[in-house]
Design an enzyme around this catalytic site. Structure first.
Site, short mmCIF file in Angstrom:
data_model
loop_
_atom_site.label_atom_id
_atom_site.label_comp_id
_atom_site.label_asym_id
_atom_site.label_seq_id
_atom_site.Cartn_x
_atom_site.Cartn_y
_atom_site.Cartn_z
N CYS A 193 15.02 44.09 22.30
CA CYS A 193 14.69 44.70 23.67
C CYS A 193 12.61 44.95 24.69
CB CYS A 193 15.19 46.28 23.95
SG CYS A 193 17.32 46.32 23.61
N ARG A 238 12.83 38.65 24.41
CA ARG A 238 12.68 39.85 23.47
C ARG A 238 14.46 40.60 23.41
NH1 ARG A 238 8.52 42.12 21.61
NH2 ARG A 238 8.76 44.37 21.21
N TRP A 297 18.31 43.75 23.62
CA TRP A 297 19.68 42.63 22.56
C TRP A 297 20.47 43.99 22.49
CZ3 TRP A 297 19.76 43.55 17.35
CH2 TRP A 297 20.66 42.00 16.95
N ASN A 315 13.39 51.09 23.55
CA ASN A 315 14.14 49.94 22.42
C ASN A 315 13.76 50.94 21.26
OD1 ASN A 315 13.09 47.47 21.35
ND2 ASN A 315 10.50 47.37 21.44
N GLY A 316 14.84 50.65 20.14
CA GLY A 316 14.60 51.32 18.59
C GLY A 316 16.04 51.54 18.79
N GLU A 361 12.41 25.41 7.24
CA GLU A 361 11.95 25.45 8.47
C GLU A 361 12.81 24.38 9.16
OE1 GLU A 361 10.91 27.53 10.29
OE2 GLU A 361 10.46 26.44 12.53
N LYS A 410 15.42 25.63 12.41
CA LYS A 410 15.57 25.02 13.74
C LYS A 410 16.80 24.59 14.50
CE LYS A 410 12.66 27.64 14.34
NZ LYS A 410 11.46 27.31 14.48
N GLU A 457 19.57 27.26 14.85
CA GLU A 457 19.55 28.25 15.83
C GLU A 457 19.43 28.52 17.17
OE1 GLU A 457 14.06 29.42 15.49
OE2 GLU A 457 15.55 30.82 15.60
N HIS A 506 24.43 18.73 -7.26
CA HIS A 506 25.23 19.94 -8.47
C HIS A 506 25.67 20.45 -7.73
CE1 HIS A 506 22.11 18.83 -11.44
NE2 HIS A 506 21.66 18.17 -10.65
N LYS A 515 13.91 37.05 20.30
CA LYS A 515 12.71 36.49 19.47
C LYS A 515 11.59 38.09 18.91
CE LYS A 515 8.91 34.09 19.73
NZ LYS A 515 9.46 32.98 19.58
O1 M6R Z 1 7.02 37.45 14.69
P1 M6R Z 1 7.48 37.08 13.14
O2 M6R Z 1 7.16 35.83 12.64
O3 M6R Z 1 7.66 37.92 12.78
O4 M6R Z 1 9.00 36.62 13.25
C1 M6R Z 1 9.92 36.03 12.05
C2 M6R Z 1 11.26 35.02 12.74
O5 M6R Z 1 12.03 36.86 13.53
C3 M6R Z 1 11.36 34.14 13.43
O6 M6R Z 1 10.42 33.39 12.81
C4 M6R Z 1 12.95 34.33 13.70
O7 M6R Z 1 13.20 33.49 12.88
C5 M6R Z 1 12.74 32.64 14.78
N1 M6R Z 1 13.06 33.11 15.33
C6 M6R Z 1 12.53 31.51 13.76
O8 M6R Z 1 12.43 30.88 14.81
#
Ligand code: M6R
Length: 606
Positions: free
Chosen positions: A2, A27, A75, A99-100, A479, A483, A486, A502, A601
């Site tokens: 949020c 956010r 969010w 937010n929270g 990674e 990527k 997501e 395996h 994010k």
């Molecule tokens: O702000 P942070 O690096 O702690 O965030 C961690 C993850 O939430 C963040 O890397 C998330 O996996 C990304 N969306 C990946 O692209």
């Protein structure tokens, strides 16, 4: 999660709020809303809707001369994505954004007999009701009394009917920063990108401190009413850094910023070709006698930890555990006072990472965070910080932050080796001299963008994809898979190349994309054999290697040649290819790569 913003001053608030929300939309983008004083403050008006900030803009009045208001981009946690659940929430004299998560909302509904009085399914509306219940004309006392009853994480901005021009704010855990810009007014937001246009000075609102914002100034106090001086910081980037700068999406802009981000992160920490953290005030004693390392993070930051961890293990021969923060918190910690705990986070606000750090501090005084956002909670909570100088990362999919985190972990490895005499200066100098060239190598790779983009159509039609490699390439594969999934919503998995047979190889059928990374010379032949195994079963193989050309079509369908660097550094090059591949695949599927569905994010809820 949020995004929240509040403003009061001499300028019209509506566009400040809407523009700020647009910058905070990363956010959360389930719904959006604003509230502002109308008719000389005699009442508070709300505009809110499910959808994005553009949808909100469409329902706002063209003319709105109010100079004080609050705004929210959501969010969803409690309650679905509906107009009623969008913030702000009004109860009695109180209008707030939140937010929270309020954990004890059930009890509060009972205690204040709120059943039948609530218009939404949110915990936030209950917080508004509790503040209202304590309100008898004094906003500060009402908030102070109410927060004593709330359990959980919160950042609130609150307007009170009959107090025009005033915004009140308080937080616990959930982040908020504030500032006062002469000539404009007082600002508060989840992060400074929302008001960087007006000032680059800000302070982090301390937990359980109340901020009163008025047109002519701000006042910070603790819950006992004593004045507290805000600790201002300055960011060294400006509004243009937080804009798309001609790129269609933040994600591709941020990928193109990787060379600069790497150079800014690496170069100031090198003196005489050796790692130097003196400007960061990180003493060598932090590393002396370290017996083992635990790296804690989430998502991409955790995958950066995997690469850094593998590098440290191989280079220094000391045990490294890479822990998922949300798991670490509930396991029995295996750390001691000689463990160096490294916490990585782009935002510095990820709640699981923050809480894991607090837990780790009960066992060791050696905590070091690698964080991108200056002054964030994780940076403040850890004993030492090495900031990555990546600049703001707005796209939900993390790209440049990954690369700079890996770079810092490599520098930490060199420092650890030197301090504990497990590496010699000559070898470290050689390594660092190569590391310094990485930004230009990455720049060179960006020239292959069109060729990578051409793979997107084929990728976009896939339902599954596999990423394989060995050693550091396997760590990087994780990674790459994250990527892709997501932002393209294609199911993707990373596998140690030798592990496929395996079980997982049964999933390979005609045309299944396999992205193979083969840059580590000690296992190159083995990876090529594994590639042949999937190729023989019909896989469409995209290969990343340091070979100049590959003519043997029994190995791959497409080959990306990486500029020649030592094996440990190819990860920076391969990462960029995988990021660009995911980006264009997402576009190929008609998605918005900056705002993938269901995500936000900064994950500030557990
Ligand atoms: O702000 P942070 O690096 O702690 O965030 C961690 C993850 O939430 C963040 O890397 C998330 O996996 C990304 N969306 C990946 O692209």
């Amino acid at each position: 999660m949020c995004g929240i913003i509040g403003f009061t001053g001499s300028k019209e608030a509506q566009n400040i709020l809407l523009d700020g929300l647009q910058k905070l939309e990363y956010r959360g983008y389930d719904s959006a809303g604003i509230a502002f004083f109308k008719d000389n403050g005699s009442h508070v008006s709300i505009r809110k809707t499910a959808g994005k900030v553009d949808d909100l803009r469409a329902i706002c009045d063209e003319e709105n001369n109010s100079t004080c208001g609050i705004g929210h981009t959501r969010w969803a946690t409690h309650g679905g994505v509906t107009n009623a659940n969008a913030h702000p929430h009004k109860f009695g004299n109180v209008t707030l954004i939140h937010n929270g998560i309020i954990e004890n909302y059930h009890e509060l509904i009972e205690k204040y007999n709120l059943k039948g009085q609530l218009k939404s399914d949110t915990d936030s509306e209950i917080a508004a009701a509790v503040i209202d219940a304590h309100y008898d004309g004094d906003p500060k006392e009402a908030i102070k009394a109410a927060v004593k009853e709330l359990k959980g994480a919160f950042a609130f901005c609150v307007l009170f009917k009959g107090h025009p021009g005033e915004v009140y704010a308080i937080r616990n855990v959930s982040p908020m920063v504030a500032s006062y810009a002469a000539g404009a007014g007082a600002f508060i937001a989840s992060d400074i990108t929302a008001f960087i246009e007006y000032t680059n000075r800000y302070f982090v609102l301390p937990e359980y401190h109340l901020l009163t914002m008025k047109e002519d100034g701000i006042f910070l106090e603790n819950l006992s009413g004593q004045a507290v001086e805000p600790e201002f910081m300055t960011v060294d980037w400006d509004v243009t850094t937080a804009q798309k700068g001609g790129y269609p999406y933040f994600m591709i802009k941020e990928i193109h910023e990787e060379p600069t981000a790497l150079a800014n992160t690496i170069n100031p920490r090198i003196s005489d070709l050796l790692p130097d953290f003196s400007a960061d005030e990180v003493p060598d004693s932090l590393f002396a006698g370290v017996k083992d390392i635990t790296i804690i993070a989430c998502g991409t930051a955790m995958y950066a930890g995997n690469v850094g961890g593998a590098f440290i293990r191989n280079k220094l021969g000391i045990p490294v555990t890479v822990a998922i923060a949300s798991e670490f918190r509930y396991e029995r910690p295996t750390i001691s006072k000689d463990t160096l705990v490294i916490v990585a986070s782009q935002s510095g606000e990820t709640i699981d990472t923050l809480e894991a750090l607090k837990l780790a501090k009960q066992y060791t005084d050696r905590t070091l965070s690698i964080v991108n956002v200056k002054g964030s909670s994780i940076a403040r909570e850890s004993h030492h910080v090495l900031y990555t100088h990546g600049g703001p990362e707005i796209a939900v999919a993390s790209t440049k932050a990954y690369s700079v985190q890996v770079a810092v972990l490599y520098l930490v490895a060199c420092k650890l080796g030197l301090v504990n005499n497990s590496l010699n200066e000559a070898d470290v100098r050689d390594f660092i001299s190569d590391l310094r060239n990485i930004p230009s190598m990455v720049e060179e790779l960006l020239n292959q963008e069109d060729k990578i983009a051409r793979q997107a159509d084929r990728m976009a039609n896939a339902t599954d994809a596999f990423f394989i490699g060995r050693g550091l390439d396997y760590s990087l594969s994780m990674e790459g898979a994250l990527k892709l999934k997501e932002i393209s919503y294609i199911h993707a998995e990373a596998y140690a190349a030798g592990e496929l047979k395996h079980g997982t190889i049964s999933l390979i059928t005609d045309g299944t994309p396999v992205i193979a990374i083969a840059t580590q010379q000690n296992v190159y032949g083995k990876v090529v054999s594994n590639i042949r195994e999937v190729k023989a079963r019909g896989a469409y193989v995209i290969l990343l290697s340091k070979d100049k050309v590959i003519t043997d079509n029994t190995i791959c369908d497409v080959h990306f040649s990486l500029p020649a660097v030592r094996d440990e550094l190819t990860v920076f090059e391969s990462a960029v290819i995988l990021q660009i591949l995911a980006y264009y695949t997402s576009l190929g599927k008609g998605n918005n790569p900056d705002q993938p569905r269901n995500l936000a994010k900064s994950v500030t809820v557990e």
